[in-house]
Design an enzyme around this catalytic site. Structure first.
Site, PDB file in Angstrom:
ATOM      1  N   GLU A  99      -7.584 -61.430 -96.459  1.00  0.00           N
ATOM      2  CA  GLU A  99      -8.031 -61.481 -97.858  1.00  0.00           C
ATOM      3  C   GLU A  99      -9.535 -61.587 -98.053  1.00  0.00           C
ATOM      4  OE1 GLU A  99      -6.016 -64.320-100.265  1.00  0.00           O
ATOM      5  OE2 GLU A  99      -4.065 -63.457 -99.897  1.00  0.00           O
TER       6      GLU A  99
ATOM      7  N   GLU B  85       1.958 -61.502 -96.673  1.00  0.00           N
ATOM      8  CA  GLU B  85       2.205 -62.751 -97.407  1.00  0.00           C
ATOM      9  C   GLU B  85       2.915 -62.403 -98.694  1.00  0.00           C
ATOM     10  OE1 GLU B  85      -1.106 -65.383 -98.286  1.00  0.00           O
ATOM     11  OE2 GLU B  85      -1.881 -65.180 -96.249  1.00  0.00           O
TER      12      GLU B  85
HETATM   13  C1  PNW Z   1      -3.657 -66.666-100.111  1.00  0.00           C
HETATM   14  N1  PNW Z   1      -6.335 -66.839-106.084  1.00  0.00           N
HETATM   15  O1  PNW Z   1      -4.706 -67.203-100.840  1.00  0.00           O
HETATM   16  C2  PNW Z   1      -3.998 -67.072 -98.700  1.00  0.00           C
HETATM   17  O2  PNW Z   1      -4.017 -66.061 -97.746  1.00  0.00           O
HETATM   18  C3  PNW Z   1      -3.262 -68.288 -98.231  1.00  0.00           C
HETATM   19  O3  PNW Z   1      -4.037 -68.950 -97.286  1.00  0.00           O
HETATM   20  C4  PNW Z   1      -2.882 -69.153 -99.424  1.00  0.00           C
HETATM   21  O4  PNW Z   1      -2.354 -70.381 -99.053  1.00  0.00           O
HETATM   22  C5  PNW Z   1      -1.908 -68.351-100.251  1.00  0.00           C
HETATM   23  O5  PNW Z   1      -2.450 -67.100-100.625  1.00  0.00           O
HETATM   24  C6  PNW Z   1      -1.454 -69.052-101.512  1.00  0.00           C
HETATM   25  O6  PNW Z   1      -2.539 -69.295-102.354  1.00  0.00           O
HETATM   26  C7  PNW Z   1      -5.031 -67.063-102.144  1.00  0.00           C
HETATM   27  O7  PNW Z   1      -6.915 -67.853-106.601  1.00  0.00           O
HETATM   28  C8  PNW Z   1      -5.707 -68.133-102.719  1.00  0.00           C
HETATM   29  O8  PNW Z   1      -6.147 -65.791-106.747  1.00  0.00           O
HETATM   30  C9  PNW Z   1      -6.132 -68.054-104.022  1.00  0.00           C
HETATM   31  C10 PNW Z   1      -5.881 -66.898-104.740  1.00  0.00           C
HETATM   32  C11 PNW Z   1      -5.202 -65.832-104.169  1.00  0.00           C
HETATM   33  C12 PNW Z   1      -4.781 -65.924-102.865  1.00  0.00           C
END
Ligand code: PNW
Length: 490
Positions: free
Chosen positions: A208, A396
């Site tokens: 990401e 994911e």
């Molecule tokens: C992903 N947002 O993160 C990550 O790859 C993981 O480590 C995380 O735990 C999971 O999704 C759940 O959040 C994100 O704010 C974190 O849009 C934040 C965002 C999107 C993805």
């Protein structure tokens, strides 16, 4: 100790559900074979045999052992220890203590019937100083994890960067603001591949881009907590995709022949507001433009004109050689799928417009996690059709819920089951249309350190009692185990 996923605990619930659905459909003609009330029915949503089911985690979110095994500090250690940066001032110092409990955690995967597991390597465990001499204890740890997975019949998929940048690189060169970090990442990736690719056949370079760059270097909500101006930010983005390309090349050079390389990207997923022309065409154009800085340049070796035009003088500086490295051919693409971005056709020069959701749009416990099951259909469809990718993984997908332990000791996360069931039905549509999705990693195996939300938001199939480190399977774990066992959505 982990709890076994015995059927007994939820036996009554499952039996009751089966009875209700047979009673309801008894009066209707059905194309599916009729099952007796006590028997599960055949599913319309059957996956092809060989479809791979698994779970994903990341090092800083589960491992703990922050100062053990010769590990150096990462930017997340520093950031989480600054008061006010993370909910409740939580840190990953201990997290799920997986550094000591990985064998137990692999048994959790096994009880689900998982065939694949996506874990990440902590860069500062391997190179405590960012580059230079590797720490042998670091690679030994992951080597043991890989052996333990394989001896339990689970195929390891390894992510090289899930945001825990060595603090030494942040201090010395400004982290991703410098190409020196891109070079160091290539060296680190090649080293890990040289040590693990005899047993690990799939590597993801980055997890990401937008999360660690946009949230970390633009919004300041994630480590290292910076708010850069547009030109510096675009250069930082460029350094990150360059690092990805250098890592692809290093893994090919130093990994065993046949090692496969890809990435795990949370691309913006444009969904046509209505599934008809001209919105379909708009969603394709939107996919290329809205992912210009990351996935599009990686797939096309070129920054699309719309991006360069919009960035103007803040556009990144780069060479033709950079673009060649960035677009090094991949073996597969991994997609982290959470939320939809609705788009419609529009007369503007872009050819599309993003439709912002109304305030009533439903979301899960994380306010950003808008529910849009179709995202799990459109992400693979766009990536396959636009860039002709022939091997796709959902790296994911999952959600946060306000999980509570019921007085009977169970966690009845019916909203997570609803979320998963609906997203997986959309994934089934993609697979049924022969879009080459090979596997699915659910985020996440167990509750863990949810970055700036600390331990306040739970994404796991297993509930973690952080005081005792006990893992308790939620209703969703039982649901997922049934999905895997039947290779179908029920
Ligand atoms: C992903 N947002 O993160 C990550 O790859 C993981 O480590 C995380 O735990 C999971 O999704 C759940 O959040 C994100 O704010 C974190 O849009 C934040 C965002 C999107 C993805």
């Amino acid at each position: 100790m982990s709890e076994n996923l015995s059927r007994r605990a939820f036996g009554k619930t499952v039996g009751a559900a089966a009875l209700t659905s047979s009673a309801l459909s008894a009066s209707k003609a059905s194309a599916l074979p009729q099952a007796s009330p006590a028997q599960p029915r055949d599913s319309f949503y059957q996956f092809p045999s060989g479809f791979l089911w698994g779970c994903a985690t990341a090092a800083y979110q589960i491992e703990g052992g922050a100062k053990e095994g010769g590990r150096g500090p990462s930017i997340w250690d520093t950031f989480s220890h600054i008061p006010g940066k993370v909910h409740n001032n939580d840190t990953g110092d201990v997290a799920d203590d997986d550094f000591h409990r990985y064998k137990e955690d692999i048994q959790l995967l096994k009880s689900l019937g998982a065939r694949i597991y996506r874990f990440s390597v902590s860069w500062p465990r391997i190179f405590p100083d960012g580059n230079g001499a590797p720490n042998p204890q670091g690679i030994d740890f992951y080597s043991r994890v890989v052996d333990e997975l394989l001896s339990n019949g689970i195929e390891p998929f390894c992510t090289l960067f899930h945001w825990d940048l060595p603090q030494a690189l942040q201090d010395r060169v400004g982290g991703w603001q410098s190409r020196e970090t891109s070079q160091a990442f290539g060296q680190y990736a090649g080293y890990v591949a040289s040590k693990l690719s005899d047993r690990v056949h799939h590597f993801f370079t980055m997890n990401e881009f937008s999360s660690f760059i946009d949230l970390g270097y633009r919004d300041g909500r994630f480590a290292p907590g910076l708010k850069l101006a547009p030109a510096e930010l675009n250069q930082t983005r460029h350094n990150a995709v360059l690092a990805h390309g250098l890592a692809v090349q290093a893994i090919r050079a130093q990994g065993k022949p046949g090692t496969k390389v890809g990435l795990a990207e949370n691309l913006v997923i444009p969904i046509p507001v209505i599934e008809a022309e001209p919105h379909l065409k708009a969603s394709v154009q939107a996919t290329r433009v809205l992912n210009a800085q990351y996935l599009t340049v990686i797939m096309e070796g070129k920054y699309v004109d719309e991006y360069l035009r919009q960035a103007g003088p803040a556009a990144p500086k780069y060479t033709a050689e950079d673009l060649k490295i960035i677009s090094s051919p991949l073996d597969f693409v991994g997609m982290n799928v959470y939320t939809p971005t609705y788009v419609r056709a529009d007369d503007s020069s872009m050819g599309f417009a993003v439709v912002n959701p109304p305030s009533s749009y439903p979301h899960m416990a994380s306010p950003w996690l808008n529910i849009g099951p179709e995202a799990l259909y459109w992400a693979p469809r766009h990536v396959n059709q636009i860039w002709n990718v022939q091997e796709l993984y959902v790296t994911e997908n999952g959600c946060s819920s306000a999980d509570v332990l019921a007085p009977d000791g169970h966690v009845y996360d019916t909203d997570r089951v609803m979320f998963l069931r609906n997203y997986l039905i959309s994934l089934h549509r993609a697979v049924a249309e022969n879009i080459p999705v090979r596997g699915y990693f659910l985020w996440s195996l167990m509750d863990n350190f949810e970055w700036a939300d600390g331990y306040g938001l739970r994404f796991g199939l297993y509930y973690v009692d952080y005081a005792t480190q006990k893992r308790i399977p939620k209703l969703s774990a039982h649901f997922y185990r049934t999905v895997i066992e039947r290779n179908a959505i029920l």
